[in-house]
Every structure is written in structure tokens, then in C-alpha cells.
Design a protein around this motif. Structure first.
Motif, short mmCIF file in Angstrom:
data_model
loop_
_atom_site.label_atom_id
_atom_site.label_comp_id
_atom_site.label_asym_id
_atom_site.label_seq_id
_atom_site.Cartn_x
_atom_site.Cartn_y
_atom_site.Cartn_z
N THR A 132 0.97 -1.14 0.02
CA THR A 132 -0.22 0.03 0.05
C THR A 132 1.01 1.37 0.01
OG1 THR A 132 -0.05 -0.04 2.57
CG2 THR A 132 -2.06 -1.12 1.31
N ALA A 133 0.49 2.43 -0.52
CA ALA A 133 0.98 3.48 -0.67
C ALA A 133 0.05 4.65 -0.39
CB ALA A 133 2.07 3.56 -1.95
N VAL A 134 0.91 5.99 -0.18
CA VAL A 134 0.04 7.23 -0.22
C VAL A 134 1.24 8.23 -0.97
CG1 VAL A 134 -1.18 6.97 1.74
CG2 VAL A 134 1.01 7.96 1.98
N VAL A 135 0.66 9.36 -1.62
CA VAL A 135 1.46 10.51 -2.20
C VAL A 135 0.89 11.52 -1.03
CG1 VAL A 135 1.50 12.08 -3.94
CG2 VAL A 135 1.09 9.68 -4.53
N PHE A 136 2.19 11.95 -0.58
CA PHE A 136 1.96 13.18 0.66
C PHE A 136 2.50 14.36 -0.09
CE2 PHE A 136 3.92 15.67 3.85
CZ PHE A 136 2.88 15.97 4.63
N LEU A 159 -3.24 6.27 -2.56
CA LEU A 159 -4.23 7.50 -2.35
C LEU A 159 -3.36 8.50 -2.00
CD1 LEU A 159 -6.19 5.51 0.24
CD2 LEU A 159 -6.99 5.83 -2.15
N GLU A 160 -3.92 9.77 -1.92
CA GLU A 160 -3.36 10.87 -1.25
C GLU A 160 -3.74 10.97 0.12
OE1 GLU A 160 -3.53 15.68 -2.12
OE2 GLU A 160 -4.82 14.47 -3.32
N GLY A 161 -2.56 10.83 1.06
CA GLY A 161 -2.92 10.80 2.38
C GLY A 161 -1.96 11.46 3.35
N VAL A 167 1.18 2.74 5.99
CA VAL A 167 1.26 2.01 4.57
C VAL A 167 2.61 1.51 4.39
CG1 VAL A 167 -0.47 3.42 3.55
CG2 VAL A 167 1.87 4.40 3.68
N ASP A 168 2.90 0.83 3.38
CA ASP A 168 4.06 0.43 2.96
C ASP A 168 5.19 1.66 2.58
OD1 ASP A 168 4.00 -2.47 3.47
OD2 ASP A 168 2.41 -2.38 2.24
N VAL A 169 4.51 2.38 1.65
CA VAL A 169 5.20 3.37 0.87
C VAL A 169 4.64 4.79 0.95
CG1 VAL A 169 6.19 4.08 -1.32
CG2 VAL A 169 6.40 1.62 -0.67
N VAL A 170 5.52 5.85 1.37
CA VAL A 170 4.91 7.20 1.20
C VAL A 170 5.82 7.58 0.18
CG1 VAL A 170 4.98 9.26 2.24
CG2 VAL A 170 4.49 7.36 3.83
N ALA A 189 5.79 4.12 7.35
CA ALA A 189 6.13 3.31 6.15
C ALA A 189 7.47 2.58 6.22
CB ALA A 189 5.89 4.08 4.85
N ARG A 190 7.56 1.48 5.22
CA ARG A 190 8.83 0.93 5.44
C ARG A 190 9.90 1.77 4.20
NH1 ARG A 190 8.68 -4.55 2.83
NH2 ARG A 190 6.69 -3.87 2.05
N ALA A 191 9.31 2.51 3.44
CA ALA A 191 10.13 3.27 2.33
C ALA A 191 9.40 4.50 2.09
CB ALA A 191 10.43 2.35 1.16
N VAL A 192 10.49 5.51 1.87
CA VAL A 192 10.20 7.01 1.62
C VAL A 192 10.71 6.98 0.17
CG1 VAL A 192 10.09 9.31 2.09
CG2 VAL A 192 9.74 7.75 3.99
N VAL A 193 9.70 7.58 -0.79
CA VAL A 193 10.12 7.58 -2.20
C VAL A 193 9.79 9.04 -2.71
CG1 VAL A 193 10.31 6.60 -4.42
CG2 VAL A 193 9.81 5.08 -2.36
N PRO A 194 10.92 9.74 -3.20
CA PRO A 194 10.66 11.16 -3.90
C PRO A 194 10.13 10.85 -5.27
CG PRO A 194 12.84 10.89 -2.68
CD PRO A 194 12.35 9.52 -3.00
N LEU A 195 9.04 12.02 -5.46
CA LEU A 195 8.61 12.06 -6.79
C LEU A 195 9.37 13.39 -7.34
CD1 LEU A 195 4.96 11.41 -6.15
CD2 LEU A 195 6.62 9.95 -7.43
#
Length: 280
Positions: A132-136, A159-161, A167-170, A189-195
Motif C-alpha cells: 500500500t502507498a500514499v502520495v504526500f 491514495l493521497e494521504g 502504509v508500506d510506501v510514502v 512506512a517501510r520506504a519513503v520515495v521522492p517524486l
């Protein structure tokens, strides 16, 4: 870092590496674009390319103009930097405050944000295997861009959250350094991923590392559009996937591992200190 101040308008171009054949970056426009921020963006791009074994310098340009003066300022900017663009020394894509058609005279295509979303999704999957993941942050369009690719990469709901979502990823999308150490302390989350480049501060990274949370370097997660500029015939997403899979075993130290790899390629000495480069 070299900062060239233009003579025809209130603008500048920061170029990170001297002596390289090509520098790549973006142009931003605002009443006041800070040089320090532009230099940091250029440095982040340099590290991204170095992570993939490419000696291409980062660049970042700023046009300082109020709304009623923007048209003349952009025209003057394009005319003054055109020679370097034509010679292939400089590639500048539109950034915040600049419309793609305004840079059309330079012939530089915008960075492909859809390609960036796809690259970020595969990078996240390399670290977590999906979930699972959210976009923050500046969610909106990013949820739509990343969603299909996250599903394809093995993810489930996107989701946007909130940054503290269970979740697993932000995924993070926003200005450089918009996530500080206090915000980082709330991440589960387990991982933080930049966009987007450099969304966290150095102190925030330290918090994540101590908590055992993987911060996927933006030098990898955001690299696909940059790689497409450098090698249009290649497959930038597969290169991102391979780089992420290489870094994933480092877990919370993945950002440090990226820095070590990039600086080894660039020729930095063994005493180079990674903090602050490239973090906000």
C-alpha cells in the motif's frame, strides 16, 4: 559550481561541473528565484547522472520577473542562452513558473513527469515488493500519474494521504526540503520515495535512518526523465529499476550508498561527507 548572471535580464544559470560536454536542468521563474536553491538542484542532478555512470553536469536557471514583465524576461533569457543550447552544452527544461511553449525557441523538451512517475514506482517496488502507498505533499496529479504504474509494479492501493499513514510506501511530491525532521518522525512506512528532487532535509534523513526506514534516493527515483534526455534511445525505467535493486539491500543506508557510488564516479576523495549533498 559556476553561476552565470545574464546581462539582458535579471536571470542566472548555475552549472555544477566545469569541463563537461553537457549540463542538464530546469528553468524556474518567480519574482525572486534563490541562487542557493538553484545550486542545490543542479548538484542533485549531477549526483543523479553520476549514479548511473554519466559525466553530465547538473544545471539550474532562474528568471526573476514580476507577472507584468515575464514575457520580455523569458524572451531575453532564451536569446542569451540560445548559443549554448544550440552547441549542445546546455539543456534546459521548463520548471516552476515557466510554460513549455515559452521555452520552445530553445528546442528543449519538458522533462517527462509521467516517465518520472513510472520510474519512482519501480524504484519503490524494488525496496518493498509492492504493498500500500500514499502520495504526500503536492498530491493531485501525482496520484493519477503514479497509480497505474504502482499497480503494475506490484502495489495495491495508492491514495493521497497523510505522511503518518499506515502504509508500506510514502511517495513525496513537493518543494525541496518540505519534509523536516519533525515530519519525518511521524512516518510509519517501510520506504519513503521522492517524486520530486530533495523533498527531505538532512535532519529528516537522519531521523529516517535511525528509525530503519529506507529513503530511496531521488537520484534514482526521479532519474528516468533525466536519463531520457541523456539517452533517448535507451530504456530509462529499466535503468532505474536496476539501480534501485542494487541499492535496496542497503535499506536505511541506501542514500549513503548512492552518494558513495556517485562520488566514486565523480572522483571525490575518500573523506567526502555526504550530508548536505544532495539533501535540502
Amino acid at each position: 559550481m559556476q553561476v552565470r548572471k545574464l546581462s539582458s535580464t535579471d536571470a542566472f544559470v548555475a552549472v555544477d561541473l566545469a569541463g563537461v560536454e553537457r549540463s542538464v536542468g530546469i528553468v524556474r521563474l518567480a519574482p525572486k528565484v534563490l541562487v542557493d536553491g538553484a545550486e542545490l538542484l543542479a548538484r542533485a542532478t549531477t549526483y543523479a547522472y553520476a549514479t548511473f555512470g554519466l559525466r553530465i553536469g547538473g544545471a539550474s536557471a532562474g528568471i526573476n520577473a514580476k507577472p507584468d514583465a515575464r514575457d520580455a524576461a523569458v524572451t531575453a533569457f532564451c536569446e542569451e542562452v540560445a548559443a549554448d543550447v544550440v552547441l549542445g552544452k546546455l539543456h534546459l527544461s521548463p520548471g516552476t513558473g515557466v510554460d513549455p511553449e515559452e521555452l520552445a525557441p530553445l528546442g528543449c523538451e519538458p522533462l517527462d513527469l509521467g516517465l518520472g512517475a513510472r520510474g519512482a514506482a519501480v524504484a519503490a517496488s524494488a525496496f518493498t515488493g509492492g504493498g500500500t502507498a500514499v502520495v504526500f505533499g503536492a498530491g493531485g496529479d501525482w496520484v493519477e500519474r503514479v497509480g497505474p504504474w504502482w499497480t503494475e509494479a506490484g502495489g495495491t492501493d495508492l491514495l493521497e494521504g497523510g505522511i503518518d499513514a499506515d502504509v508500506d510506501v510514502v511517495f513525496l511530491a513537493g518543494k525541496s526540503g518540505f519534509v523536516d525532521h519533525d515530519a519525518a518522525a511521524r512516518i510509519k512506512a517501510r520506504a519513503v520515495v521522492p517524486l520530486t528532487p530533495m523533498p527531505i532535509t538532512a535532519k529528516a534523513y537522519a531521523v529516517l535512518e535511525r528509525a530503519g526506514i529506507a529513503f530511496v534516493p531521488d537520484a534514482v527515483s526521479c532519474a528516468a526523465p533525466l536519463l531520457a534526455v541523456a539517452d533517448p534511445a535507451g530504456d530509462p525505467v529499466e535503468r532505474v529499476r536496476a539501480a534501485a535493486e542494487e541499492l535496496a539491500p542497503s535499506g536505511p543506508r541506501a542514500w549513503r550508498a548512492m552518494v558513495e557510488k556517485a562520488e566514486a564516479f565523480l572522483g571525490a576523495g575518500p573523506d567526502a561527507i555526504p550530508y548536505g549533498r544532495p539533501l535540502a
